[in-house]
Design an enzyme around this catalytic site. Structure first.
Site, mmCIF file in Angstrom:
data_model
loop_
_atom_site.group_PDB
_atom_site.id
_atom_site.type_symbol
_atom_site.label_atom_id
_atom_site.label_comp_id
_atom_site.label_asym_id
_atom_site.label_seq_id
_atom_site.Cartn_x
_atom_site.Cartn_y
_atom_site.Cartn_z
ATOM 1 N N LEU A 67 121.299 -49.048 -49.150
ATOM 2 C CA LEU A 67 121.089 -50.503 -49.174
ATOM 3 C C LEU A 67 120.579 -50.954 -50.530
ATOM 4 O O LEU A 67 120.809 -52.071 -50.952
ATOM 5 C CB LEU A 67 120.065 -50.902 -48.108
ATOM 6 N N GLY A 68 119.863 -50.068 -51.181
ATOM 7 C CA GLY A 68 119.328 -50.451 -52.480
ATOM 8 C C GLY A 68 118.459 -49.341 -53.031
ATOM 9 O O GLY A 68 118.238 -48.314 -52.380
ATOM 10 N N ASP A 110 103.446 -55.505 -56.772
ATOM 11 C CA ASP A 110 104.816 -55.528 -57.282
ATOM 12 C C ASP A 110 105.616 -56.647 -56.617
ATOM 13 O O ASP A 110 106.650 -56.407 -56.000
ATOM 14 C CB ASP A 110 105.472 -54.162 -57.074
ATOM 15 N N VAL A 140 116.876 -46.757 -50.448
ATOM 16 C CA VAL A 140 116.738 -47.267 -49.084
ATOM 17 C C VAL A 140 118.084 -47.129 -48.386
ATOM 18 O O VAL A 140 119.118 -47.488 -48.947
ATOM 19 C CB VAL A 140 116.321 -48.749 -49.098
ATOM 20 N N GLY A 158 114.779 -48.876 -54.985
ATOM 21 C CA GLY A 158 113.572 -49.565 -55.437
ATOM 22 C C GLY A 158 112.701 -48.641 -56.251
ATOM 23 O O GLY A 158 113.088 -47.514 -56.559
ATOM 24 N N GLY A 217 112.089 -45.313 -54.448
ATOM 25 C CA GLY A 217 113.181 -44.454 -54.011
ATOM 26 C C GLY A 217 114.253 -45.281 -53.337
ATOM 27 O O GLY A 217 114.148 -46.501 -53.229
#
Ligand SMILES: *[C@@H]1O[C@H](CO)[C@@H](O)[C@H](O)[C@H]1NC(C)=O
Ligand SMILES: *[C@@H]1O[C@H](CO)[C@@H](O)[C@H](O)[C@H]1NC(C)=O
Length: 817
Positions: free
Chosen positions: A528-529, A644, A536, A531, A534
Site C-alpha cells: 500500500l505504501g 511526524d 505497509v 513509510g 517500513g
C-alpha cells in the site's frame, strides 16, 4: 536384669521427655498460629496486640491508624501491599483511641468495638447467639463469626465499605461508598449500588444535588448493555478476574487468568468517583489498574461543584468560568461563585466553547433557532445559561442550575452563560481573528488542581500496569482461544448474545502470529505504501476485516518494551486516529496491524494532478486532523507526541474524514536507538520539522503544531510547500520567507479585508471556497509555524478556532448558493 530394667526405664524417660517437649513446643506453635487467625469467645484484641492474619497471610485484621494520629479503625487490609491497603472498615465514622480501645467477642455472641471510656463504637447485630464460638479471618479476606458447628453467624462480606474482594457477593441493598480522600476513611459522596430498576449504577450524592453518571444516563439500559428485567440483583468478581452481574454487566480485567495464577485483586470505588479493579504486583507491592468504569475522569459528576468546570490539562482539574471565582480552594466540591450580582433584567450571554453542564435542563431538545433559544432563556428568570447545538434542526437546552461542568475538545457545542450586560461588555471578545483568542478560556479562568485525582501510586506505576497488561495478553489470548473453541464446538445450544460477547472480546486489540499475518497479506503481496518505519501491506484477516499491516524495520527494542509501547497505542481510540487492532512480535519480525482506511493518504489526493480536493473536504481534513492531534496531546491517558505529522500520515476514509496514522511510533525508535543514524528516523520529515529539532531544544507537543501548520498551509495552497523548501536545501529559512511574504501581503491589504487571501489559495479551486474560512486557515497556519514555540497555539485551541469558523463557513456557503 536390673541393668536392663534400668536402661529400659531411662529409655522410657527419654521418650517421655521428648514427647513432653514435643507437645509443649507443638502447643506453643499451634497456639500462636491459632491466635493469629482466631479470636475465641470472651477474648479481646487491643491496639497493642498483634493483628489477626488469614492462614495464607494475605489479609490482616486489627486496629489501623492513618499517619501518626491517635485515631484507630478496626480494619482488614492486604498484609503485603506497600501501603497496607484497607479493604474493610468497621467504624468508618467513629474512630477509637489508641489506649483502652478493644475488640471483644462477648459471651452473648456480639462482637463489640469499645472506645477508651467503654462506649460502643461499633458492634455486630448478632445478639442472643449464645453458641458463638470464634471470630476468624479467612483467606478470602472475609472476617466471620462462627458457632460451635462452624456455621457462619455474621460476616464482614455482608457489610462492604468501598471495596469488593473476589468471591464477595454484591447484592440488593448493599453499597460501596467512596472515601473522602486517600487518607480519610470517612463517607465520601460517590456510591456504587443496584438501583431500583435492577441496574448497577454510580451516583454522586452531594449536599446540593444527586446525579447518576454511570452507565450513561442518556441511554436506555439495553443500549448500555444492561437489562433491568432480572431482579435478583447480584454481582461478583470471581477469582479469575471476570465480573458478572444479574443486570448483564460483564467484563474481564486486563490480566484475566486462570485460578491457579492467583493474582490478588480488589474492586474499589475510589475517592475520585471512579470504580476500578486493581491487581497486586507481589514483588513490588504496588497496585496496577486492570479495569475502570469511567474512561474520562471529567465524566464523573459533582467533582467541581456548582458552576465549576472539569478540564483536562491533561490531568483533570477544576476551573471556574470567566467572572466566577472558586468558593473554597481547599474543597472544590463547593464550586465557584459569580463575581457579579445576578439579576433577571438586562442580561447578556458569554459563550464558552466546548463546555457543557450536565443535566438541570428547564427545556430540552425543542427544535429552535439560536435566537429563539436565547430568547427562551432571557424570558425565564430561572434560566442561568443555555446550550445550543446545531445538529439537525438545532437543539436548545436551557439550564436552571450549573452542575457537572466539563470541557472536552470533542464536545460540539458551547455553553452561553447569562451575565449582567455591564459584565458582558467589559469582556466582549475582539471581533475578528486574534491569535491570543486561541488560548481562549485559559487566561480568564483560574485553573486549580483538583484535590481529587488518582492515587499517586497509580500515577507512578502506570508503567507497571502496562507491562503487566502486555505480559498477560498472552494468557488472555490463550484463555479466549480455549473459551472460544469450547463455546463454538462444545456448546451448541448457547444463546447468541453470549457468543457475541465473546466475539467482541476477541476482536479487541491482540497479538497476531507471523504466520497469521503472512496468510492475511497473501505473503505480503500488495504494497500500500512505504513509510518511515517500513512497508505497509494490504491484508484480510480470518474474520474478514480488511487491514493494513505495517512491517517495522530497525526496531531494536526489547520484547517487553515493544509490547508495552504497542499496547499503549492499542488503547488509543478516536475517530480521527487510525485504529490499531494488534501487533506481531516474533523474534526479528515486528509488525503492526491497523484498520484499513479506504481512500489512501492525503498527499495522493492533494498534490495529484488527476484529482481535485474540494474546499469542504479540505476544511474537514484540517479540523479532523487538529482534533486527532488535540486528543493525542491533551486527552488520552498517556499523552503522545506524534513527531511526524505530514500528508503521508493523514489517511482519508470514503467521506474524507481524516485519520492520523503512525502516532506513538516515535517512541519505538527512540528507546532502542543508538547513534545519530536512528535519531533522524524520529526527527520527522524535512520541511515539516520544527526548528527545535535542529536547535537541539527540548521536544514538546509544539513540534506537532508546527508540522500541522505546514500541512494546513498546504491544504489551502494545494501544492507541496515543504518540498519546495527542501529542494532549496535550507528548509528553515525558506518556510519563514514564505511566512514573511504572506504576512506582508496581509498587512498591505489590511483595509481591503480578505482580498490578500485570494493570492494564496489553490487556483485550481477556481474561486470555489470561503474567503473567510481560508483567511482563518492561513492565519492558523502562520501562527503554528512560528519559530518561537511559545507563540504557537495548542492543538486544542486550533480546534476551537476552526470549529467556530466551520459554522461560519456553513453560513457563507449556504448564502452564496
Ligand atoms: C438473573 O441473574 C442471575 C444471576 O446472574 C441468574 O442466575 C439468573 O438466571 C437470572 N435470571 C433470569 C430470569 O435471567
Ligand atoms: C512487578 O514489579 C517488579 C519490580 O518493580 C517488576 O520488575 C515486574 O515486572 C512487575 N510485574 C508485573 C506483573 O507487573
Amino acid at each position: 536384669m536390673n541393668g536392663k530394667k534400668l536402661s529400659c526405664n531411662s529409655m522410657t524417660n527419654q521418650t517421655t521427655l521428648f514427647l513432653i517437649m514435643f507437645f509443649v513446643f507443638g502447643s506453643i506453635l499451634s497456639t500462636t498460629v491459632v491466635a493469629s487467625s482466631f479470636l475465641r469467645r470472651s477474648a479481646s484484641l487491643t491496639v497493642k496486640d498483634s493483628s489477626l492474619t488469614s492462614p495464607d497471610k494475605t489479609f490482616s485484621c486489627g486496629f489501623y491508624s492513618i499517619g501518626s494520629t491517635n485515631a484507630y479503625y478496626l480494619s482488614i487490609w492486604f498484609t503485603n501491599s506497600n501501603d497496607k491497603t484497607v479493604v474493610w472498615v468497621a467504624n468508618r465514622d467513629k474512630p477509637v483511641n489508641r489506649r483502652g480501645s478493644k475488640l471483644s467477642l462477648r459471651r452473648n455472641g456480639v462482637m463489640v468495638l469499645t472506645d477508651f471510656d467503654g462506649t460502643t463504637a461499633w458492634e455486630t447485630n448478632t445478639t442472643a447467639t449464645s453458641n458463638v464460638d470464634r471470630v476468624e479471618l479467612l483467606n478470602t479476606g472475609n472476617l466471620v463469626l462462627k458457632d460451635n458447628a462452624g456455621n457462619i453467624l455474621w460476616q464482614s462480606f455482608d457489610f462492604p465499605t468501598d471495596t469488593l474482594l473476589p468471591s464477595q457477593l454484591f447484592t440488593k441493598n448493599k453499597r460501596l461508598v467512596s472515601k473522602v480522600g486517600s487518607q480519610m476513611f470517612g463517607l465520601g459522596s460517590f456510591s456504587f449500588f443496584f438501583d431500583t430498576d435492577n441496574v448497577l449504577k454510580l451516583v454522586y450524592d452531594g449536599p446540593e444535588i444527586s446525579s447518576i453518571y454511570w452507565p450513561d444516563t442518556q441511554l436506555e439500559a439495553y443500549q448500555n448493555g444492561r437489562t433491568n428485567y432480572n431482579n435478583s440483583r447480584v454481582a461478583m468478581l470471581d477469582d479469575t478476574g471476570m465480573f458478572s452481574s444479574s443486570d448483564q454487566l460483564q467484563f474481564s480485567v486486563s490480566d484475566v487468568g486462570d485460578v491457579h495464577v492467583r493474582i490478588k485483586r480488589r474492586l474499589t470505588l475510589d475517592y475520585d468517583g471512579n470504580l476500578r479493579v486493581y491487581s497486586l504486583n507481589e514483588s513490588s507491592g504496588f497496585w496496577y489498574i486492570t479495569w475502570q468504569a469511567v474512561a474520562k475522569p471529567c465524566d464523573v459528576h459533582g467533582l467541581c461543584g456548582r458552576n465549576g468546570v472539569c478540564v483536562y490539562t491533561p490531568d483533570p482539574k477544576c476551573s471556574c468560568p470567566p467572572n466566577y471565582e472558586p468558593a473554597d480552594l481547599t474543597d472544590w466540591s463547593k464550586g465557584c461563585n459569580p463575581k457579579f450580582n445576578r439579576s433577571c433584567a438586562d442580561s447578556e450571554f458569554v459563550e464558552i466553547t466546548h463546555v457543557d453542564y450536565f443535566g438541570f435542563d428547564l427545556n430540552r431538545s425543542r427544535p429552535a433557532s439560536f435566537e429563539e433559544c436565547k430568547q427562551l432563556c432571557l424570558g425565564d428568570c430561572r434560566c442561568l445559561a443555555f446550550n445550543y447545538r446545531l445538529t439537525g434542526e438545532g437543539m436548545c437546552f436551557t439550564k436552571n442550575s450549573l452542575f457537572n461542568g466539563f470541557r472536552s475538545v470533542n464536545f460540539p457545542a458551547s455553553i452561553h452563560l447569562r451575565v449582567p450586560r455591564s459584565v458582558a461588555q467589559t469582556m466582549k471578545p475582539e471581533t475578528g481573528f486574534d491569535v491570543s483568542r486561541l488560548e481562549c478560556g485559559n487566561e480568564q479562568s483560574k485553573v486549580v488542581e483538583l484535590p481529587i485525582t488518582y492515587d499517586t501510586t497509580i500515577q507512578r506505576f502506570k508503567w507497571v500496569y502496562i507491562y503487566a497488561f502486555a505480559s498477560v495478553i498472552g494468557i488472555l489470548e490463550l484463555v479466549l482461544l480455549v473459551a472460544a473453541w469450547w463455546f463454538l464446538y462444545k456448546k451448541h445450544g448457547l444463546s447468541t448474545s453470549m457468543e457475541d460477547g465473546y466475539r467482541a472480546i476477541s476482536n479487541q486489540f491482540r497479538s497476531f502470529s507471523y504466520n497469521e499475518l503472512k496468510t492475511a497479506t497473501g505473503k505480503f503481496k500488495e504494497v500500500l505504501g512505504k513509510g518511515g518505519f517500513g512497508a505497509v501491506y494490504k491484508g484480510i484477516l480470518a474474520d474478514e476485516r480488511a487491514v493494513a499491516v505495517k512491517k517495522l524495520e530497525n526496531i531494536f527494542q526489547g520484547e517487553e518494551e515493544f509490547w508495552a509501547e504497542v499496547s499503549t497505542i492499542g488503547k488509543i481510540n478516536h475517530m480521527n486516529l487510525a485504529r490499531m487492532w494488534g501487533f506481531c512480535s516474533e523474534r526479528k519480525h515486528k509488525l503492526l496491524v491497523y484498520e484499513l482506511v479506504e481512500n489512501g493518504s492525503l498527499d495522493r489526493h492533494l498534490f495529484s494532478t488527476q484529482t481535485l480536493v474540494g474546499w469542504k473536504e479540505r476544511l474537514k481534513v484540517a479540523i479532523g486532523t487538529a482534533k486527532g492531534l488535540a486528543y493525542l496531546h491533551h486527552e488520552c491517558l498517556e499523552w503522545v507526541i506524534h513527531c511526524d505529522v505530514k500528508p503521508e500520515n493523514i489517511l482519508l476514509d470514503e467521506d474524507f474524514e481524516p485519520k492520523i496514522s503512525d502516532f506513538g511510533l516515535a517512541k519505538l525508535r527512540q528507546r532502542g536507538s543508538q547513534g545519530s543514524a536512528e535519531l533522524t528516523g524520529i526527527r520527522g520529515t524535512k520541511g515539516y520539522m520544527a526548528p527545535e529539532w535542529a536547535l537541539n531544544q527540548p521536544i514538546t507537543a509544539k513540534v506537532d503544531v508546527y508540522s500541522y501548520g505546514v500541512v494546513i498551509l498546504e491544504l489551502v495552497k494545494g501544492i507541496r510547500l515543504s518540498s519546495r523548501v527542501v529542494d532549496d536545501h535550507n528548509d528553515l529559512e525558506d518556510i519563514s520567507e514564505l511566512v514573511k511574504i504572506v504576512r506582508l501581503a496581509k498587512s498591505k491589504m489590511q483595509n481591503e479585508e480578505d482580498s490578500w487571501v485570494e493570492d494564496f489559495v489553490d487556483p485550481r479551486l477556481e474561486g470555489n471556497f470561503s474567503r473567510y474560512q481560508a483567511g482563518i486557515m492561513i492565519k492558523v497556519g502562520l501562527s503554528c509555524v512560528e519559530d518561537d514555540k511559545n507563540k504557537r497555539p495548542t492543538m486544542e485551541s486550533v480546534v476551537h478556532v476552526l470549529a467556530e469558523c466551520e459554522d461560519e463557513i456553513l453560513m457563507s456557503i449556504s448564502g452564496t448558493s
